[in-house]
Write an enzyme that holds these catalytic residues in place. Sequence first.
Site, PDB file in Angstrom:
ATOM      1  N   ASP A  78       0.885  -1.269  -0.086  1.00 55.51           N
ATOM      2  CA  ASP A  78       0.210   0.013   0.063  1.00 55.51           C
ATOM      3  C   ASP A  78       0.926   1.419  -0.182  1.00 55.51           C
ATOM      4  OD1 ASP A  78      -2.327   1.518   0.154  1.00 55.51           O
ATOM      5  OD2 ASP A  78      -3.000   0.679   1.868  1.00 55.51           O
ATOM      6  N   LYS A 154      -0.941  -8.188  -5.526  1.00 59.31           N
ATOM      7  CA  LYS A 154      -1.700  -8.349  -4.082  1.00 59.31           C
ATOM      8  C   LYS A 154      -2.913  -7.555  -4.337  1.00 59.31           C
ATOM      9  CE  LYS A 154      -1.053  -7.573   0.633  1.00 59.31           C
ATOM     10  NZ  LYS A 154      -0.100  -7.366   1.780  1.00 59.31           N
ATOM     11  N   ASP A 156      -6.171  -6.423  -1.978  1.00 62.04           N
ATOM     12  CA  ASP A 156      -6.605  -6.563  -0.984  1.00 62.04           C
ATOM     13  C   ASP A 156      -8.220  -6.201  -0.961  1.00 62.04           C
ATOM     14  OD1 ASP A 156      -6.548  -6.592   1.958  1.00 62.04           O
ATOM     15  OD2 ASP A 156      -4.981  -4.947   2.100  1.00 62.04           O
ATOM     16  N   SER A 188      -6.640 -11.219  -1.018  1.00 57.63           N
ATOM     17  CA  SER A 188      -6.862 -11.204   0.392  1.00 57.63           C
ATOM     18  C   SER A 188      -8.478 -11.544   0.580  1.00 57.63           C
ATOM     19  CB  SER A 188      -6.676  -9.879   0.806  1.00 57.63           C
ATOM     20  OG  SER A 188      -5.169  -9.611   0.364  1.00 57.63           O
ATOM     21  N   ARG A 213      -4.411 -14.614   1.104  1.00 55.11           N
ATOM     22  CA  ARG A 213      -4.114 -14.500   2.568  1.00 55.11           C
ATOM     23  C   ARG A 213      -5.583 -14.974   3.501  1.00 55.11           C
ATOM     24  NH1 ARG A 213      -1.950 -10.171   4.646  1.00 55.11           N
ATOM     25  NH2 ARG A 213      -3.109 -10.685   6.715  1.00 55.11           N
ATOM     26  N   ASP A 217      -3.490 -10.047   9.789  1.00 53.75           N
ATOM     27  CA  ASP A 217      -1.972  -9.531   9.454  1.00 53.75           C
ATOM     28  C   ASP A 217      -1.064  -9.868  10.567  1.00 53.75           C
ATOM     29  OD1 ASP A 217      -3.380  -8.231   7.545  1.00 53.75           O
ATOM     30  OD2 ASP A 217      -2.841  -5.891   8.071  1.00 53.75           O
TER      31      ASP A 217
HETATM   32  C1  GLA Z   1      -4.008  -4.815   5.010  1.00 53.49           C
HETATM   33  C2  GLA Z   1      -3.309  -6.093   4.396  1.00 53.49           C
HETATM   34  C3  GLA Z   1      -1.798  -5.751   4.879  1.00 53.49           C
HETATM   35  C4  GLA Z   1      -1.297  -4.635   4.006  1.00 53.49           C
HETATM   36  C5  GLA Z   1      -2.179  -3.460   4.491  1.00 53.49           C
HETATM   37  C6  GLA Z   1      -2.052  -2.292   3.648  1.00 53.49           C
HETATM   38  O1  GLA Z   1      -4.136  -5.019   6.279  1.00 53.49           O
HETATM   39  O2  GLA Z   1      -3.856  -7.348   5.035  1.00 53.49           O
HETATM   40  O3  GLA Z   1      -0.934  -7.057   4.272  1.00 53.49           O
HETATM   41  O4  GLA Z   1      -1.371  -4.685   2.543  1.00 53.49           O
HETATM   42  O5  GLA Z   1      -3.573  -3.791   4.157  1.00 53.49           O
HETATM   43  O6  GLA Z   1      -2.522  -1.242   4.031  1.00 53.49           O
END
Ligand code: GLA
Length: 433
Positions: A78, A154, A156, A188, A213, A217
Amino acid sequence: DWIVCLLLTLISLTVALDNGLLKIPPMGWMAWERFRCDVDCQDDPENCISEGLFRDMADRLAEDGWRELGYEYIIIDDCWMSRLRDEQEKLQPEPSRFPGGIAKLARYIHDRGLKLGIYADMGTHTCMGFPGTTLDKIEIDAQTFASWGVDYLKFDGCYSNPVEQMQGYPLMSKALNATGRPIVYSCSWPAYLGGLPPNVNYSLLGDICHLWRNYYDIQDSWDSVQGIIEWFSDNQDDLQPAAGPGRWNDPDMLIIGNFGLSVDQARSQMALWAIMAAPLIMSNDLRNLANSARAILQNKMIIAINQDPMGIQGRRLLQEKSQIEVYWRPLSHSASALVFLSRRTDMPYLYHTSLAKLNYDAGSYEAYEVFTSSTVTGLNATTVFTVSINPSGVVMWYLIPQQKPRQSDTLYDQHKKASQFMFHKAKPGHSTL
Ligand code: GLA
């Protein structure tokens, strides 16, 4: 309900993402856990999310032996974006921090034999509030990433609801395929649905994503690592069968080399990530890495275990009252890996067991201790042996059944053959990716 089922079946039939990518779990480096959303290039130029940071890490991967071991993806997380899309509605990097643009950064990374990953979010905003990829933007964003030479996305899921996610994640899979560029797709999605069936459909995920995921986190602490190991093991009956070549569970980044783990705990993370067939994606500062961390992350035997071509995720076998846990993963050519993990907090614990107690077939085995490079030979399945396990540490073994020794085949020969096997045959074939 049957409508949803029908839709799911149709979607999975039409957007199979079987493009041959990630037959073994990905390896590389990702910015998030270590560098977060540091956008303060004024006061923290060395560590802010900027093209310089990714060039630095590419240099380290290429020059410090990482790439040869398989660590090849450099993944932007991010906070790389400008707050606004451009006039053509395309995402663009924040110009003050990425003045050369992403395509140029991709070239830099490709020139070093590495691959570039990037981050976007299915929703109105990224988790840190940058522009999101709403349903109407999925195609244009996939095209943009492909045009820049991105190799990994990735995707999200902040700021979207399950109904939008159900549309958006398969759509992005399709859009990435349509670009014609092979792009790894990391979803994710399950993490936003609690990670478990029936909310999560793992066979659909396996069809559209290369990895996903499942859970919260990771943070820079043993508590966090332990919580992740526990959740994945408690739910292994649902999660373990979902994994295989081209489809991986992702318990999140390796935090080895940062501030939160002791050497024993760092070994434990590496060992369990190898058992889980997890992506080996570091988030640390490769410019400043203690030798102990480097040795763990660059351990060839543990990497070979993680990257085993059969791609069968391992399992927790036992939780003892003594707070010792045993983990096992079957590997190619009848080999296997065992991990003895101590969740104690007192002193090294002497654990007595035998391979027979761990469901091994009768016969004789050789064991290589992964972290000490020592060998245990002539181990019969019924032999009771003892391992000394440090608090929050592991003992990890790579085991091979012993062939009946021929006259000329000394144990030393066998050992040599076995390790050649490990390091040459079972080495990740990245050229074929
Ligand atoms: C989420 C994701 C993390 C990261 C953050 C970035 O929490 O699970 O791995 O990418 O966003 O803001």
